[in-house]
Design a protein around this motif. Structure first.
Motif, short mmCIF file in Angstrom:
data_model
loop_
_atom_site.label_atom_id
_atom_site.label_comp_id
_atom_site.label_asym_id
_atom_site.label_seq_id
_atom_site.Cartn_x
_atom_site.Cartn_y
_atom_site.Cartn_z
N TYR A 191 -8.40 -0.13 -3.91
CA TYR A 191 -7.06 0.38 -4.22
C TYR A 191 -6.41 0.93 -2.97
CZ TYR A 191 -6.67 -0.19 -9.29
OH TYR A 191 -6.52 -0.72 -10.54
N ASN A 244 -5.37 -1.93 -0.98
CA ASN A 244 -4.21 -2.62 -1.55
C ASN A 244 -2.93 -1.81 -1.46
OD1 ASN A 244 -5.59 -4.95 -2.17
ND2 ASN A 244 -6.09 -4.34 -4.27
N PHE A 245 -3.05 -0.45 -1.51
CA PHE A 245 -1.84 0.39 -1.39
C PHE A 245 -1.08 0.03 -0.13
CE2 PHE A 245 -3.86 4.04 -4.04
CZ PHE A 245 -3.30 3.51 -5.20
N LYS A 247 -0.64 -2.62 1.27
CA LYS A 247 0.17 -3.83 1.17
C LYS A 247 1.52 -3.58 0.52
CE LYS A 247 -3.66 -7.01 1.07
NZ LYS A 247 -4.29 -8.15 0.42
N PHE A 248 1.60 -2.54 -0.28
CA PHE A 248 2.85 -2.28 -0.99
C PHE A 248 3.65 -1.16 -0.36
CE2 PHE A 248 0.25 -4.53 -4.02
CZ PHE A 248 1.16 -5.33 -4.70
#
Lengths: 183, 471
Positions: free
Chosen positions: A39, A42-43, A45-46
């Motif tokens: 997570y 992945n954070f 990436k946003f």
């Protein structure tokens, strides 16, 4: 490719992977820690950092505060993946003057008492603060992971995000649980 | 094809036109419909690829932070899209993260490892990869029914069909009208030809004024009618001429046979008179009378002989003969009549005139004709005379017969050689004399010309050949 495998592996682990595989892959990290680690990864990436373009050649700095298992997992992440096509540099328990180098700052539960001090050191710098301790969200951590009915979810503190000047994808915001508090 | 042969021109024209129109229209609409059909399918696929891209983009978060609810929320936008029966968001391990189904879930037929679209009998499948930083993190699959597309196509087919029938009907009416431009003249010409062959009236003409081939055909047809008419009248004239000639020949034969019948009695009478003269003592006065009677009998016998000679059918054989002898014979035959009218005959025969080449009886007939006319033209004129002249104008011989008659007026002069043209009373002349003479001289390869002055007289000049043409 590595990244893809990594992501796939994380999902595999998360949804219904056999425990033997996850154990074979990592002895020191539990399943929950692996998902939390993915997570955090992945954070990135946003989220867009304001100075991202100028630092394209420099490593992406992920900092960890505390002694938890997740912090050691960050090294593993750094060795296997890249963020925004940049190498990952891990700083564990950096000196307060070095906090400004961090892009992502993970604060584990062992730093609960120092949280306000840490957050004041972060101030309005473009640092994405991530935690996994109940109450961290309300206290000013931008993204705070929590477990609900066996699934990892996260809280979003919009005030902190606004103050950091980070651009967070609406998709991420929609997935998170919104809290406005800033205690 | 026998059906086609049975059609008339109009039917053929209409058939050909309609057939061509239908074939080209069908071809045209077939190409258009196929193209339209394909374009619609391509467009549908393009549209849903775009939709899939949007869905893929919006599913990124739901895939990265696995959230079925969120994924289904994204897919729920298909509630209002009747064309989509089934849609799925797969995660990186091809597990269903979220799905949308109208009615029953569908079975995917497409190879999900490939991005793109594929048409099946009743539906379209679209697969779009969800990418993040160049990596495939999931897939979006959409199952689209073709009800709307097919309805659109069916509507178009219906419109095309109605348009087709309408166009063909309009074109049929147009062709029915327009074909008259081509078939009209043909039909009227055919009718004209039929009428002519039934009525034998060649004086009618086809009326069609155009520069095209039909115009040429009409002109040709009219020219042909004209020629038939001319030939018809020529035939009629020569027929009449033939009848007259036959009548004349019959008359000639009759007179020859009568003359023959007269010959014997006359010879008998002369024999008796000669015996009387030899054996009966008579006073001188009576003897003179008997001698005169014998002389007259001889004269009658001579005339009969000449008459019979003249009426003997022409041999038609070309020979060389002495023209002067022939002229003398004819004048002798005519002498009595000329003397009765106190017409004098003067002869000026050229000394160097050679024998001419021809048929003597025919030449005699020509001279006799001219003498007849000369005699007639001098009726009522005191002391008229006929001058007969021959000359040799190398390589031909010319015979001039001149009279001191009334002369021939100009308008008559141009027609004197026409058959049946006569200024004499019907009972006297046939109107054939000079025309037959003209024909004879032409046959001989010679010429016959006339010069005339009113009140002065007329001269006929005949040119004859000396030798056979080949010689």
């Amino acid at each position: 490719m590595i990244l893809r495998l990594f992501t796939a592996w994380i999902f595999f682990v998360f949804v219904c992977a056999s425990p033997s595989v996850s154990l074979a892959q990592n002895r020191s990290l539990g399943r929950e820690e692996m998902v939390k680690l993915s997570y955090i990864y992945n954070f990135a990436k946003f989220v867009q950092w304001p100075e991202e373009r100028d630092q394209a050649e420099q490593p992406f700095v992920v900092c960890g505060l505390g002694e938890g298992a997740l912090n050691s997992g960050l090294y593993r992440l750094a060795s296997e993946a890249k963020i925004k096509n940049r190498a990952i540099r891990v700083l564990l328990n950096p000196a307060s003057k070095n906090i400004s180098d961090c892009h992502i700052l993970y604060i584990d539960s062992s730093r609960e008492k120092l949280l306000e001090t840490i957050l004041s050191q972060v101030g309005s710098r473009s640092i994405l603060t991530v935690g996994d301790t109940p109450g961290y969200g309300n206290r000013g951590v931008a993204l705070n992971l929590f477990v609900q009915s066996g699934k990892i979810k996260f809280e979003v503190n919009m005030k902190s995000i606004r103050r950091s000047g980070l651009t967070v994808s609406s998709q991420l915001l929609e997935l998170g649980k919104m809290i406005e508090g800033d205690k | 094809m026998s059906f086609f042969k049975k059609l008339n021109i109009k039917g053929k024209l209409v058939f050909i036109s309609i057939f061509s129109v239908i074939v080209s229209l069908m071809l045209f609409s077939a190409i258009l419909l196929v193209e339209y059909h394909n374009e619609n399918r391509r467009e549908l696929a393009r549209n849903f690829i775009s939709v899939a891209k949007i869905i893929a983009h919006n599913s990124k978060g739901a895939i990265m932070f696995p959230d079925s609810e969120r994924a289904e929320n994204v897919l729920s936008s298909f509630e209002n899209e009747a064309q989509v029966d089934y849609a799925v968001v797969y995660d990186a391990d091809d597990r269903i993260l979220g799905s949308f189904a109208r009615g029953l879930s569908k079975k995917t037929s497409m190879d999900l490892t490939k991005e793109g679209f594929m048409y099946f009998e009743d539906h379209l499948e679209v697969t779009e990869f969800v990418r993040m930083d160049g990596d495939v993190i999931g897939r979006v699959f959409i199952w689209i029914n073709l009800l709307e597309l097919n309805k659109k196509l069916n509507d178009l087919f219906a419109v095309a069909g109605v348009t087709f029938i309408l166009s063909v009907s309009i074109i049929y009416v147009l062709i029915l009208r327009l074909q008259a431009v081509v078939s009209g003249p043909i039909l009227s010409l055919a009718k004209l030809a039929e009428n002519i062959s039934r009525s034998n009236d060649f004086s009618v003409r086809g009326k069609y004024d155009s520069k095209d081939e039909m115009g040429t055909l009409y002109r040709g047809f009219n020219t042909m009618l004209e020629q038939i008419q001319i030939r018809d009248s020529e035939l009629r004239e020569s027929n009449e001429q033939l009848i007259h000639a036959e009548k004349l020949a019959a008359t000639g034969k009759l007179s020859a046979s009568i003359a023959h019948e007269f010959n014997n009695p006359i010879c008998g009478i002369r024999n008796v008179l000669e015996r009387v003269d030899e054996q009966v003592p008579l006073p001188d006065r009576h003897r003179e009378s008997v001698k005169l009677a014998i002389k007259e009998c001889s004269r009658i016998a001579d005339l009969i002989k000449q008459l019979m000679d003249f009426h003997r059918p022409s041999s038609g054989e070309f020979v060389e003969f002495d023209l002067h002898e022939v002229v003398d014979e004819v004048i002798h035959l005519k002498l009595k009549q000329l003397e009765d009218q106190s017409i004098g005959v003067e002869k000026y025969y050229g000394a160097d005139v050679p024998a001419v080449f021809g048929v003597p009886d025919q030449i005699k007939q020509v001279i006799l004709n001219i003498l007849h006319n000369a005699e007639d033209s001098m009726r009522g004129i005191e002391n008229g005379s006929i001058i007969v002249k021959t000359e040799f104008v190398h390589p031909k011989v010319k015979l001039h017969i001149q009279d001191t008659g009334h002369g021939i007026p100009g308008e008559v002069r141009t027609r004197i050689f026409d058959p049946f043209f006569s200024t004499k009373a019907k009972v006297k002349g046939t109107g054939l004399g000079l025309s037959v003479s003209y024909g004879i001289i032409r046959n001989h390869g010679g010429e016959i010309v006339v010069q005339s002055a009113i009140g002065v007289g007329t001269t006929f000049s005949i040119t004859l050949r000396v030798k056979a043409k080949s010689a």
